[in-house]
Design a protein around this motif. Sequence first.
Motif, short mmCIF file in Angstrom:
data_model
loop_
_atom_site.label_atom_id
_atom_site.label_comp_id
_atom_site.label_asym_id
_atom_site.label_seq_id
_atom_site.Cartn_x
_atom_site.Cartn_y
_atom_site.Cartn_z
N ALA A 53 15.11 23.85 47.01
CA ALA A 53 14.42 22.57 47.27
C ALA A 53 14.53 22.20 48.75
O ALA A 53 13.56 21.73 49.36
CB ALA A 53 14.99 21.47 46.40
N MET A 54 15.71 22.42 49.34
CA MET A 54 15.89 22.11 50.76
C MET A 54 15.06 23.04 51.63
O MET A 54 14.44 22.61 52.61
CB MET A 54 17.38 22.22 51.13
CG MET A 54 17.69 21.82 52.56
SD MET A 54 19.44 22.09 52.99
CE MET A 54 20.22 20.95 51.83
N ALA A 65 11.44 21.97 51.50
CA ALA A 65 11.22 20.76 52.30
C ALA A 65 11.12 21.09 53.78
O ALA A 65 10.29 20.54 54.51
CB ALA A 65 12.35 19.76 52.04
N THR A 66 11.97 22.02 54.26
CA THR A 66 11.94 22.42 55.67
C THR A 66 10.65 23.16 56.00
O THR A 66 10.02 22.91 57.03
CB THR A 66 13.15 23.31 55.99
OG1 THR A 66 14.35 22.63 55.64
CG2 THR A 66 13.18 23.64 57.48
N ASN A 103 7.83 22.89 54.41
CA ASN A 103 6.73 21.93 54.33
C ASN A 103 6.55 21.14 55.62
O ASN A 103 5.43 20.81 56.00
CB ASN A 103 6.97 20.97 53.16
CG ASN A 103 6.63 21.59 51.82
OD1 ASN A 103 5.99 22.63 51.74
ND2 ASN A 103 7.07 20.95 50.74
N GLN A 104 7.65 20.82 56.28
CA GLN A 104 7.56 20.12 57.56
C GLN A 104 6.77 20.94 58.57
O GLN A 104 5.91 20.42 59.30
CB GLN A 104 8.95 19.80 58.10
CG GLN A 104 9.68 18.71 57.34
CD GLN A 104 11.05 18.43 57.94
OE1 GLN A 104 11.57 19.18 58.77
NE2 GLN A 104 11.67 17.35 57.50
N GLY A 157 7.34 22.19 44.72
CA GLY A 157 7.06 21.28 45.83
C GLY A 157 6.48 21.91 47.07
O GLY A 157 6.22 21.22 48.05
#
Length: 341
Positions: free
Chosen positions: A261-262, A265-266, A268-269, A326
């Motif tokens: 998940a982390m 998220a990275t 996705n940025q 995600g």
Amino acid sequence: MDGFARCVPTVRDRVVQTAAKLILEPIFEADFLDSSFGFRPGRSAHQAIDAIRQYLASGRNDIYDADLKGYFDTIPHDQLLKAVGMRVADRQVMSLLQMWLTSVVEETDERGRTQRTRPRQGTPQGGVISPLLANIYLHWFEVLFNKPDGPGTWANARIVRYADDFVIMARHQGVRLREWIEKTLEGRFRLTINREKTRVVRLTEPRATLSFLGFTLRYEWDRFGRLKKYLRQEPSAKAEAKVRDTIRDLTGPKRGWQPVAMMIATVNQTIRGWKTYFRPGHPNRVFYRLDGHLLIRFWRHLHRRSQRQHRIPKDLEFDTYLQRLGLQFFKSGTPPASANR
């Protein structure tokens, strides 16, 4: 000396440079020309690309694509201070600028030996005020370019500049125009043109391309069968390779410690920032390729996280599974199943 150079402003210097910038910027903004787009309030790289498209539409398809060698490190201090002094008469401000320009540079060689020197050219590395000073210096090149006896008049040429990156566009790039550009930059401004990277592009020639600020522009035949060409604007090969490397690093073996998940998220940025910048134009072909790269990278990463392979629900395609976790994709919609492996 070969080695590592340090000329990083202290917190106190950065605060004072910010204050000086807030005072000086409005003064010079009143003088800066519309052909300048870099490091200016309310101006952007997208506006620079739009200006290029406008000049191409007007028939200025011959382009002098300039590259200055080490511009920020080679601006002559004496001439830069004269350029600032054209609008600033305060001696304390001028003295402060000179102190910043000549602040000590510390260099450490491979043996650990340190040498300190005071530079005679260039703007402070990492300095808050450096982009403004760099803009001020090349502003006077634009002024000369647009004078009645400059090529903006006699060659009907136009300039588009983003900091030290600029192109000069005309209906014909003659010898006189190229000589004026090179003699002015290397003579009067004491800068160095990188001859290996500087080129003249005739965009109407087959397979001719212009790469500027991360975008590539070229004429292509209309794909709907209409017998005409259109100007295609998409992320450059260099920009695509760079974001591929970033994704490869963010999903590499060294990231095995990171929760999925982390990691997503990275990644996705990076994707959001890249999509926002490169969305104007025709990016879908590049986005499509990058989505395939994303799928391959995550497939490899998830299957090497442990001795047991990462389990994916049997009723889900891999891309749909990543979306549920995600992950965002470059291109809207579902990536091709053929890219899943």
